[in-house]
Design a protein around this motif. Structure first.
Motif, PDB file in Angstrom:
ATOM      1  N   UNK B   1      12.148  18.671  35.591  1.00 44.14           N
ATOM      2  CA  UNK B   1      12.374  17.497  34.724  1.00 44.14           C
ATOM      3  C   UNK B   1      12.330  17.933  33.255  1.00 44.14           C
ATOM      4  N   UNK B   2      13.465  17.768  32.566  1.00 42.97           N
ATOM      5  CA  UNK B   2      13.516  18.109  31.137  1.00 42.97           C
ATOM      6  C   UNK B   2      12.680  17.106  30.357  1.00 42.97           C
ATOM      7  N   UNK B   3      11.810  17.603  29.509  1.00 46.16           N
ATOM      8  CA  UNK B   3      11.019  16.707  28.669  1.00 46.16           C
ATOM      9  C   UNK B   3      10.707  17.415  27.369  1.00 46.16           C
ATOM     10  N   UNK B   4      10.218  16.681  26.396  1.00 48.53           N
ATOM     11  CA  UNK B   4       9.838  17.287  25.126  1.00 48.53           C
ATOM     12  C   UNK B   4       8.617  18.173  25.344  1.00 48.53           C
ATOM     13  N   UNK B   5       8.508  19.257  24.583  1.00 52.16           N
ATOM     14  CA  UNK B   5       7.307  20.099  24.690  1.00 52.16           C
ATOM     15  C   UNK B   5       6.077  19.352  24.159  1.00 52.16           C
ATOM     16  N   UNK B   6       4.897  19.806  24.596  1.00 52.64           N
ATOM     17  CA  UNK B   6       3.659  19.276  24.025  1.00 52.64           C
ATOM     18  C   UNK B   6       3.663  19.495  22.523  1.00 52.64           C
ATOM     19  N   UNK B   7       3.341  18.466  21.781  1.00 52.70           N
ATOM     20  CA  UNK B   7       3.082  18.680  20.367  1.00 52.70           C
ATOM     21  C   UNK B   7       2.252  17.532  19.814  1.00 52.70           C
ATOM     22  N   UNK B   8       1.466  17.867  18.800  1.00 52.01           N
ATOM     23  CA  UNK B   8       0.767  16.831  18.053  1.00 52.01           C
ATOM     24  C   UNK B   8       1.785  16.112  17.205  1.00 52.01           C
ATOM     25  N   UNK B   9       1.692  14.801  17.170  1.00 53.15           N
ATOM     26  CA  UNK B   9       2.645  14.027  16.380  1.00 53.15           C
ATOM     27  C   UNK B   9       2.031  13.600  15.057  1.00 53.15           C
ATOM     28  N   UNK B  10       2.852  13.629  14.032  1.00 53.01           N
ATOM     29  CA  UNK B  10       2.433  13.106  12.740  1.00 53.01           C
ATOM     30  C   UNK B  10       3.505  12.132  12.268  1.00 53.01           C
ATOM     31  N   UNK B  11       3.081  11.105  11.597  1.00 53.12           N
ATOM     32  CA  UNK B  11       4.007  10.077  11.133  1.00 53.12           C
ATOM     33  C   UNK B  11       4.285  10.272   9.648  1.00 53.12           C
ATOM     34  N   UNK B  12       5.496  10.770   9.315  1.00 53.44           N
ATOM     35  CA  UNK B  12       5.770  11.086   7.913  1.00 53.44           C
ATOM     36  C   UNK B  12       6.206   9.875   7.096  1.00 53.44           C
ATOM     37  N   UNK B  13       6.407   8.721   7.751  1.00 57.19           N
ATOM     38  CA  UNK B  13       6.954   7.570   7.027  1.00 57.19           C
ATOM     39  C   UNK B  13       5.838   6.662   6.522  1.00 57.19           C
ATOM     40  N   UNK B  14       6.175   5.892   5.523  1.00 62.83           N
ATOM     41  CA  UNK B  14       5.226   4.921   4.980  1.00 62.83           C
ATOM     42  C   UNK B  14       5.040   3.820   6.019  1.00 62.83           C
ATOM     43  N   UNK B  15       3.815   3.347   6.221  1.00 61.38           N
ATOM     44  CA  UNK B  15       3.627   2.273   7.205  1.00 61.38           C
ATOM     45  C   UNK B  15       4.320   0.987   6.762  1.00 61.38           C
ATOM     46  N   UNK B  16       4.710   0.172   7.727  1.00 61.52           N
ATOM     47  CA  UNK B  16       5.169  -1.189   7.394  1.00 61.52           C
ATOM     48  C   UNK B  16       3.928  -2.004   7.048  1.00 61.52           C
ATOM     49  N   UNK B  17       3.941  -2.609   5.910  1.00 63.33           N
ATOM     50  CA  UNK B  17       2.795  -3.418   5.485  1.00 63.33           C
ATOM     51  C   UNK B  17       3.262  -4.852   5.293  1.00 63.33           C
ATOM     52  N   UNK B  18       2.630  -5.758   6.035  1.00 67.07           N
ATOM     53  CA  UNK B  18       3.078  -7.156   5.965  1.00 67.07           C
ATOM     54  C   UNK B  18       2.130  -8.011   5.138  1.00 67.07           C
ATOM     55  N   UNK B  19       0.968  -7.444   4.803  1.00 71.66           N
ATOM     56  CA  UNK B  19       0.026  -8.175   3.949  1.00 71.66           C
ATOM     57  C   UNK B  19       0.057  -7.564   2.552  1.00 71.66           C
ATOM     58  N   UNK B  20      -0.059  -8.416   1.547  1.00 71.56           N
ATOM     59  CA  UNK B  20      -0.247  -7.910   0.190  1.00 71.56           C
ATOM     60  C   UNK B  20      -1.674  -7.375   0.077  1.00 71.56           C
ATOM     61  N   UNK B  21      -1.926  -6.593  -0.947  1.00 70.15           N
ATOM     62  CA  UNK B  21      -3.288  -6.092  -1.164  1.00 70.15           C
ATOM     63  C   UNK B  21      -4.275  -7.254  -1.281  1.00 70.15           C
TER      64      UNK B  21
END
Lengths: 492, 492
Positions: B1-21
């Motif tokens: 079964x072809x699958x992605x290799x093991x890797x730690x994931x990091x999220x390079x994008x800015x989070x979606x923020x729905x609340x103001x400060x």
């Protein structure tokens, strides 16, 4: 059928941006280099005349056009960043651009399907039923083209019957195909009649839009060019959408596909501006990847999501409204159709698309319009609409009095704070089934697709045509009769 | 079964923020007011002693505790913003916090289902098969609990067999339930043996985590409190997750539900810090809404998405890692299951959750673990992983040479630029079927759920247990035998 009320949607959240500003500039710069050095084919003599007059470099004895980057930039300066698109029912007028978000019905599949009748070639009866559904569901803001191709109608007059149905069965904004000068002129005239407007008024009030696909790589076909010319002259919006399938019609790398997309879009949009400076235009993005094993187009993939988010950045860089799609490549209304659509839709919404084409009903990479998928998509669109309604934070919603009243270990079902709000507190789903397993089993264990089937039939049964001024109706009928008597559009 | 290799994931994008400060501060402020004025019940005498000693206001003759806001804030100052969670295979160590993203297998359903065998009570055979799948799929980073409750095992020793299976069938990070002092001590000891570590080393290296749910509203049960105390003393991470179903266990308004969630989470987390300042902890969010017609919990709703995104903002405001979930309330693996899961998953990923619980296999609001849903979720997780891989923009990827070579009107299938890259250019799906309609029909028209069924059996058939040092295995076996001989955990 309980549904959300009609409303214009605005996206209050910051878009997801996956490219750095430098990357946006690098892609844009590459796209301008493509137009300067490689050029684009414009397959129409009138376009070549217009472009040559504007200072573009038209290669002698060919249709290849090269653009100085200043020419592109100067032409696009006058394109509006947003505009109003007028429906025959002013309640259904739309704003295209800024933080506005509009959803269209599926457009252009050759086939149509539902559970009982199976997959069949497009026909006028299904066409009309899909129009009725698009009119009935408030979350469908506009029609992006024929929801299925009514191939049982003769090609020379098909557009007349199809637009006649848009005007009589619906009162929302619709789309005319840029398939040559005559058809788009007929569409503009029928739009004018539908709105009861003068030609001068229509010039001031964009009311008909058209999607123009480039013939990627780097080619714009003659009938499409005629559409651009006619629409721009009439000040009606054109959406230029390169069909840059990465690995087939554009480079296998996302950056390359986006550079080519941007080149084709900017060239088409600049051309519209040269025809009529300031005419409303929209930047279209449709970059996806192919399955490299088979060459089949794929949609709702990670690459598609990235292209969609990046496309929004490129459109905003140019100060233009942005068009994306709710696409999937599935053959059936199952989990894959839903998860691919959600990928596409989240990307479109969070990439700040202003027009989401094919938002309801697209199946099988656009080869089939599905009645059940349409209903399921309406659920997805309604959920996005609710998601975009900002959270209210104030003393009443913070609910400290209720928390005090209920106290640790209690429950909120009977609290006054709950009772005052429970009917409207949460999104009430149309398709989603939240019964417990036993109740659901007892009810016949219907899956989402079966529930959607029931819903579409219920909505169709309850359909009421929107009112239409009899004088306009008569004028429209007469126009269609006269054009048919004249033989419609002759084959090229 | 072809699958992605093991890797730690990091999220390079800015989070979606729905609340103001300001909204974040207002919710946080309300939560601290709740803890100051209303208080929270801690149903364990040892907790009351610890809290009283720390200066909290324990109401005489009751278990109600009120916290000065400075006490909460001071206690949380020492909580780490990220930490490493050690697996018995160091390749599978994880970082929890920052921009890291970890996916867990489904946890805790009482039932299990697949197409052939239908829905059945949880059992140890299915439990082990689910562990094998969790071990086999690289995108599953860790185990968030029992993937199904093995109710055919006696309760007094169930945790011994269950953890024994974690250690022998998998080599990833796993979870111990905070169901009283004895069970969590057993889990810590078995983790120590599995890692071949000394007690001192384990104190330095968090290796076992536990989800602690509050009993909302505003109550923490005794067995859970014992878990917090033991884990914090051993420097093992506790995730405090309020179960704040809006309209039932928390206010019907999102702001109120979030204020209560934040109050319960901060109280539990501060308590862990009082037990052991600096112990690793995670802020858990699980706020969703109920169906106000039936009271049934709903997941993957617009309200759920908003709560998930806002929860991330509250966790980051506190400088803590964040836990969310991939949840849905569907009874079957159909379009609804997929679209609700996608809502949850997009919210978790774009809300910058560090741990996504139930990421693969959750069905029916958590009442059932589904083998087919597990595989479909793996596809969704892999697509998110690909989405988080940044776009490369450079001369090679911009591909101008290829665009020049292909020229207007050509195609890229045979271009050198394509051929060099096509095998790895795009995500290769596991479940998604992109064949054309006719080929798909000829192949029996399998839907995504049927394809997932085939895949899970294929992966199970190819499963290989990860190597385990025989000395550790012997020590583990001996520990389990000795604890069973002693009667396991006696009923309270």
């Amino acid at each position: 059928m309980a549904q959300l009320p009609w409303r214009r949607l605005r996206n209050p959240y910051r878009p997801i941006e996956i490219l750095s500003d430098d990357q946006v500039e690098a892609i844009r710069d590459a796209s301008l280099t493509i137009l300067e050095e490689i050029g684009m084919d414009f397959l129409h003599p009138e376009a070549l005349t217009i472009l040559r007059a504007a200072g573009a470099d038209v290669e002698s004895g060919s249709q290849r056009v090269r653009f100085d980057r200043a020419l592109i930039e100067d032409a696009l300066v006058r394109a509006p960043s947003s505009f109003t698109l007028h429906a025959r029912n002013p309640q259904h007028d739309l704003i295209i651009g800024g933080d506005h978000l509009c959803f269209t019905l599926v457009a252009s599949p050759p086939n149509v399907t539902d559970i009982e009748r199976g997959r069949r070639p497009g026909n006028f009866r299904d066409y009309c039923d899909l129009l009725r559904l698009g009119q009935s569901f408030n979350i469908v803001h506009m029609f992006g083209g024929y929801p299925v191709e009514p191939i049982d109608l003769p090609p020379e007059s098909r557009h007349l019957d199809a637009i006649h149905a848009f005007v009589t069965l619906t009162d929302k904004v619709f789309h005319g195909y840029s398939l040559g000068r005559e058809r788009i002129r007929d569409a503009i005239e029928m739009t004018r009649i539908a709105r009861g407007a003068s030609a001068e008024q229509l010039l001031q009030e964009p009311s008909l839009f058209s999607i123009v696909n480039t013939s990627s790589p780097l080619r714009l076909d003659g009938p499409m060019i005629e559409g651009i010319i006619e629409l721009a002259r009439h000040n009606q919006p054109v959406v230029i959408t390169p069909f840059t399938l990465s690995g087939a019609m554009s480079p296998v790398t996302l950056a390359g596909a986006l550079a080519q997309q941007n080149a084709e879009a900017l060239a088409g949009l600049a051309f519209a501006q040269l025809v009529n400076p300031g005419a409303p235009v929209v930047y279209g993005g449709f970059t996806s990847n192919v399955d490299m094993k088979s060459g089949a187009p794929a949609f709702g993939t990670p690459e598609y999501v990235k292209a969609t988010l990046a496309g929004g950045q490129l459109a905003r860089r140019q100060g233009l409204p942005y068009r994306s799609s709710n696409a999937n490549a599935c053959n059936i209304v199952d989990a894959q159709a839903a998860y691919e659509s959600q990928m596409s839709l989240w990307a479109a919404v969070m990439g700040h698309a202003n027009i989401v084409m094919h938002a309801a009903g697209w199946l099988e990479g656009g080869l089939t319009a599905s009645f059940e998928k349409l209903v399921i998509d309406v659920e997805l669109l309604q959920m996005q609409a609710e998601l975009l309604a900002p959270v209210e934070v104030n003393e009443a919603t913070l609910g400290l009095a209720a928390i005090r009243e209920v106290a640790p270990g209690g429950h909120f079902f009977g609290a006054a704070h709950t009772l005052e709000r429970f009917e409207t507190a949460f999104y009430a789903p149309m398709v989603s089934d939240w019964r417990n397993y036993e109740s659901w089993l007892e009810a016949g264990a219907p899956d989402a697709t079966q529930r959607a089937n029931r819903i579409y039939k219920e909505v169709l049964a309850g359909y009421q045509p929107p009112p239409l001024d009899p004088a306009r109706r008569d004028e429209l009928d007469a126009f269609v009769a006269q054009r048919k008597a004249a033989g419609g559009v002759r084959a090229a």
